[in-house]
Design an enzyme around this catalytic site. Sequence first.
Site: not given
Length: 410
Positions: A286, A324, A326
């Site tokens: 991630r 996360d 990303r």
Amino acid sequence: MPRPIILTSHPNRGAGAVPPLNWGAADPQQRGPVIATLQNPATRNAIGTHAGSYALYRALAVASGQLRADHRPDFSNTRPAVPLGPFGAWGDPAKIVSLDPWGHLVPEVYAAELAAGQDIRPSIAVTRAHMNMPEVTQAMRAGRLAPDGEVLLPNGDVRVTKVAIEPVWWLPGVAARFGITETELRRHLFEQTGGMFPELVTRPDLRVFLPPIGGMTVYLFGEPEKLGKPETQVACRIHDECNGSDVFGSDICTCRPYLAHGIEACIEMAQEGGVGVIVYNRKEGRALGEVTKFLVYNARKRQEGGDRAEQYFQRTECVAGVQDMRFQELMPDVLHWLGITRIDRLVSMSNMKFAPIVESGIAVVARIPIPDGLIPADARVEMDAKKAAGYFTEAVPDAAELAIAKGRAL
Ligand SMILES: [Zn+2]
């Protein structure tokens, strides 16, 4: 005599303006080349340099005397194996902000500049290959896929077009995607890289940045020439790198099974006359990196009550501070670069991927979840946690279900 070090943090007095770059201009001559090479600082119109993090290996090669710093590539026969573009989005400065749409055509569209001695490098390369994966031959044995002699050969080989893409960030456009000012973006990029690129804060005249991160690889199934035509059906999986599962078959997550399922869907689409698209992003764990990822695995497996879905995202947040990183905000760029305006089959359950694709103006006709039989033993925790967090699914697990430890202990 030692060679002087040339600081690039301030424009060279009297050197004149940097070569113009009109991001989003539909004509490559009006747009101008991205110049991120190092020999002549006065001609650069970008911050950072090519090859992402591999620039550091180039430094080692030069430092150890194995590579001449002034080596110029010979581009003979390197042109794209299949033509890609141009498409309408290439002329829209808001649709593509994180790659150079002309990156694979540099030796062609900037031939005159290259001939005049400018050092301009491609940031995209397009080639052809055969791939062979055990999951594909298994799908053939199970009768789900049949060879057609074009896309899929009788020995399980799959004909693909591969596209390697380096990130090239148009800083005003990237800032706009995140709803922050360009100044804020530049300052944080400077500070969070340990001051690696002073030009981010001293050179507002340089508005393009080649960040030292991994880019992406696109695998195309079927005839790429059909892209950009409204009648062409498209199957697509956006896959974020997971080395442990993708390459080594580690079974704590669903990554490789999902990738293989996406490839199967792409082969099917190509056999039906459409195009299959796999986008493989270098965003390990991630985008938290593999060290953080493995620390989280330990924290999950050692916690009281064992590895269970109700604690899945919290354990990541305890270690990384976020769940996360990303940031799918930039992800749709590559789809626009490929001329895609509609995805007929999106092989993904993730709302984090679905939402930015649709918000960027690409229609999604159908979303394809992974068949239950393909989920590996230790990956049940991840799958239940994602379903409970709003991933696209028909059956959301309840609290009692999430509290059951389903992960293997260390
Ligand atoms: Zn994984």
